[in-house]
Motif scaffolding. Sequence first.
Motif, PDB file in Angstrom:
ATOM      1  N   GLY A 119      -6.301  48.187  41.557  1.00 40.49           N
ATOM      2  CA  GLY A 119      -5.842  46.838  41.897  1.00 40.49           C
ATOM      3  C   GLY A 119      -6.968  45.961  42.407  1.00 40.49           C
ATOM      4  O   GLY A 119      -7.082  44.785  42.034  1.00 40.49           O
ATOM      5  N   LYS A 120      -7.808  46.511  43.280  1.00 45.65           N
ATOM      6  CA  LYS A 120      -8.936  45.747  43.817  1.00 45.65           C
ATOM      7  C   LYS A 120      -9.888  45.311  42.700  1.00 45.65           C
ATOM      8  O   LYS A 120     -10.377  44.178  42.687  1.00 45.65           O
ATOM      9  CB  LYS A 120      -9.708  46.587  44.840  1.00 45.65           C
ATOM     10  N   LEU A 121     -10.150  46.240  41.760  1.00 44.43           N
ATOM     11  CA  LEU A 121     -11.056  45.916  40.659  1.00 44.43           C
ATOM     12  C   LEU A 121     -10.448  44.857  39.747  1.00 44.43           C
ATOM     13  O   LEU A 121     -11.156  43.959  39.259  1.00 44.43           O
ATOM     14  CB  LEU A 121     -11.384  47.191  39.875  1.00 44.43           C
ATOM     15  N   ALA A 122      -9.127  44.941  39.521  1.00 42.28           N
ATOM     16  CA  ALA A 122      -8.444  43.929  38.711  1.00 42.28           C
ATOM     17  C   ALA A 122      -8.595  42.552  39.357  1.00 42.28           C
ATOM     18  O   ALA A 122      -8.890  41.557  38.681  1.00 42.28           O
ATOM     19  CB  ALA A 122      -6.970  44.287  38.550  1.00 42.28           C
ATOM     20  N   LYS A 123      -8.401  42.483  40.677  1.00 40.58           N
ATOM     21  CA  LYS A 123      -8.537  41.211  41.395  1.00 40.58           C
ATOM     22  C   LYS A 123      -9.978  40.705  41.327  1.00 40.58           C
ATOM     23  O   LYS A 123     -10.220  39.507  41.135  1.00 40.58           O
ATOM     24  CB  LYS A 123      -8.105  41.377  42.854  1.00 40.58           C
ATOM     25  N   TYR A 124     -10.925  41.612  41.474  1.00 40.26           N
ATOM     26  CA  TYR A 124     -12.348  41.239  41.395  1.00 40.26           C
ATOM     27  C   TYR A 124     -12.670  40.621  40.032  1.00 40.26           C
ATOM     28  O   TYR A 124     -13.348  39.586  39.946  1.00 40.26           O
ATOM     29  CB  TYR A 124     -13.212  42.480  41.637  1.00 40.26           C
ATOM     30  N   LEU A 125     -12.170  41.237  38.960  1.00 42.36           N
ATOM     31  CA  LEU A 125     -12.431  40.735  37.605  1.00 42.36           C
ATOM     32  C   LEU A 125     -11.749  39.387  37.371  1.00 42.36           C
ATOM     33  O   LEU A 125     -12.305  38.514  36.695  1.00 42.36           O
ATOM     34  CB  LEU A 125     -11.959  41.759  36.572  1.00 42.36           C
ATOM     35  N   GLU A 126     -10.557  39.230  37.929  1.00 42.71           N
ATOM     36  CA  GLU A 126      -9.847  37.954  37.802  1.00 42.71           C
ATOM     37  C   GLU A 126     -10.616  36.833  38.505  1.00 42.71           C
ATOM     38  O   GLU A 126     -10.718  35.715  37.996  1.00 42.71           O
ATOM     39  CB  GLU A 126      -8.443  38.081  38.393  1.00 42.71           C
ATOM     40  N   GLU A 127     -11.156  37.136  39.689  1.00 37.60           N
ATOM     41  CA  GLU A 127     -11.841  36.107  40.478  1.00 37.60           C
ATOM     42  C   GLU A 127     -13.229  35.802  39.949  1.00 37.60           C
ATOM     43  O   GLU A 127     -13.667  34.646  39.972  1.00 37.60           O
ATOM     44  CB  GLU A 127     -11.943  36.560  41.944  1.00 37.60           C
ATOM     45  N   THR A 128     -13.967  36.811  39.490  1.00 40.99           N
ATOM     46  CA  THR A 128     -15.355  36.604  39.076  1.00 40.99           C
ATOM     47  C   THR A 128     -15.495  36.196  37.612  1.00 40.99           C
ATOM     48  O   THR A 128     -16.442  35.501  37.250  1.00 40.99           O
ATOM     49  CB  THR A 128     -16.194  37.868  39.319  1.00 40.99           C
ATOM     50  N   GLU A 129     -14.547  36.639  36.772  1.00 37.24           N
ATOM     51  CA  GLU A 129     -14.669  36.358  35.338  1.00 37.24           C
ATOM     52  C   GLU A 129     -13.446  35.662  34.758  1.00 37.24           C
ATOM     53  O   GLU A 129     -13.394  35.413  33.549  1.00 37.24           O
ATOM     54  CB  GLU A 129     -14.906  37.674  34.568  1.00 37.24           C
ATOM     55  N   HIS A 130     -12.456  35.353  35.608  1.00 38.19           N
ATOM     56  CA  HIS A 130     -11.188  34.792  35.138  1.00 38.19           C
ATOM     57  C   HIS A 130     -10.579  35.673  34.041  1.00 38.19           C
ATOM     58  O   HIS A 130     -10.011  35.177  33.062  1.00 38.19           O
ATOM     59  CB  HIS A 130     -11.386  33.362  34.619  1.00 38.19           C
ATOM     60  N   ALA A 131     -10.751  36.988  34.216  1.00 36.18           N
ATOM     61  CA  ALA A 131     -10.290  37.952  33.210  1.00 36.18           C
ATOM     62  C   ALA A 131      -8.787  38.179  33.312  1.00 36.18           C
ATOM     63  O   ALA A 131      -8.157  37.880  34.327  1.00 36.18           O
ATOM     64  CB  ALA A 131     -11.041  39.268  33.389  1.00 36.18           C
ATOM     65  N   ARG A 132      -8.227  38.728  32.231  1.00 37.95           N
ATOM     66  CA  ARG A 132      -6.809  39.076  32.177  1.00 37.95           C
ATOM     67  C   ARG A 132      -6.701  40.581  31.926  1.00 37.95           C
ATOM     68  O   ARG A 132      -6.575  41.023  30.798  1.00 37.95           O
ATOM     69  CB  ARG A 132      -6.102  38.307  31.061  1.00 37.95           C
TER      70      ARG A 132
END
Length: 478
Positions: A119-132
């Motif tokens: 979950g933390k990594l998912a949030k990190y990717l969303e915030e830093t790369e706007h990833a889905r």
Amino acid sequence: MAFEGLTERLQKTFAGLRRKGKINESDVRDAMREIRLALLEADVNFGVVKDFVKRVRDKAVGSEVLDGINASQQIVKIVNDELTATMGEKAVPLNKSDKIPTVIMMAGLQGAGKTTTVGKLAKYLEETEHARPLLIAADVYRPAAIKQLQVVGEQVHAPVFEMGTDTDPREIVRQGMAKAREDHNDYVLIDTAGRLQIDEKLMQELADIKEIAHPDEILLVVDAMTGQAAVDVAKGFNEQLEITGVVLTKLDGDTRGGAALSIRAVTGKPIKFTGQGEKMDALDVFYPDRMANRILGMGDILTLVDKAQKNFDQKQAQELTEKMQANTFDFNDFIEQLDQVSQMGPMEDILKMIPGMANNPALKNFKVDPKDVTHIKAIVQSMTEKERTDPDVLNPSRRRRIAAGSGRPIVEVNRMIKQFGQTKKMMNQMSNGNMAGMDQMMGGGIKGRLGKMAMNRMVKQQRKNKKKRLKNAKRFKS
């Protein structure tokens, strides 16, 4: 917090060297013995300690170091450089695929914090790369593992692909990958099963999932609190699965930090992230140079800046500056800033990132109880809007009403209002560039002493810089 014991012992060793002034090989030998014991007590792998001390000793006994004026400072630099090298020199980014999705397979033993880290990594990717990202629930053995991942997915607004506990994990991963390609997800994070220990059945399942998903990253999640055992786990997973990196969790717990100093040297695999806290945003990129600075008590100003940029809104900061300059900073602004600072982490950890503060005696037992923040907010929330925006109207009868409404003693209410007034005055002076009288504003209590020490350190550094500039100017003229 990790490394406190190691930091304290290393600083005592270096302080002893500084007091000697001129250093000989015997002094270096004694210092290396202390460093060796400090590292072993921090649960660093014996082989890693042996190689580390040898490298430092070989560089420290060089004539250029021992004959120098600041030999002790040079030895500190050598230790800093070698700590950084031991942990991997620089931060290592995630491996990314040329085409979507990038697949990250998470592995680890039970209890290491694997699902939370997903979950933390998912949030990190969303915030830093706007990833889905898409999260795949491939742990069908641990009770409530799928439900936990679903809860985590909701917290970070990431979809979770699951097929219940009766489907083989290999089939779940196969269909989950098809779903990610269909939905054009940027990342796939696979939450695999763990065991209490490494066994053949677990490794075969992970090897099969690896063959199906062809992950770009295999991140091993290990618990820093298990010390050298974490290193043995990393070594075992790497030999059988060929991991690409490590996530070190619970680094904020009661741990001596040996795993962080050993894993790279033993496995050759980089630590890519560290988890410090239960919140979904409590995942940090691992910077070996910054960690080395923290271990040696030099602070970590870059991480502090990163945290500030992450938690403070630029527009709000500008508005706050304007309010301070106009002297209109009120209790509403005070609570807003309190919330933002709290999001950066425990106050004692933030202060230790300031250079020179890491092992300061004043911070030895300095703790800010989260309840204190709750009490302050309760006091402010018991005020009327008029009282929040115009603290001057807070007469004794109003204060008694606020104390009753917040359930706090009148003494505590008076103290908080007084501290707010001092803070407001100090911020107004700082924002207008007026440092006169700053010392008296920082006069009382432990926080006051910390403020004075930080100010004195800054003034001394400015004087040093000025002397250096004058010296260089004289050289240039001559």
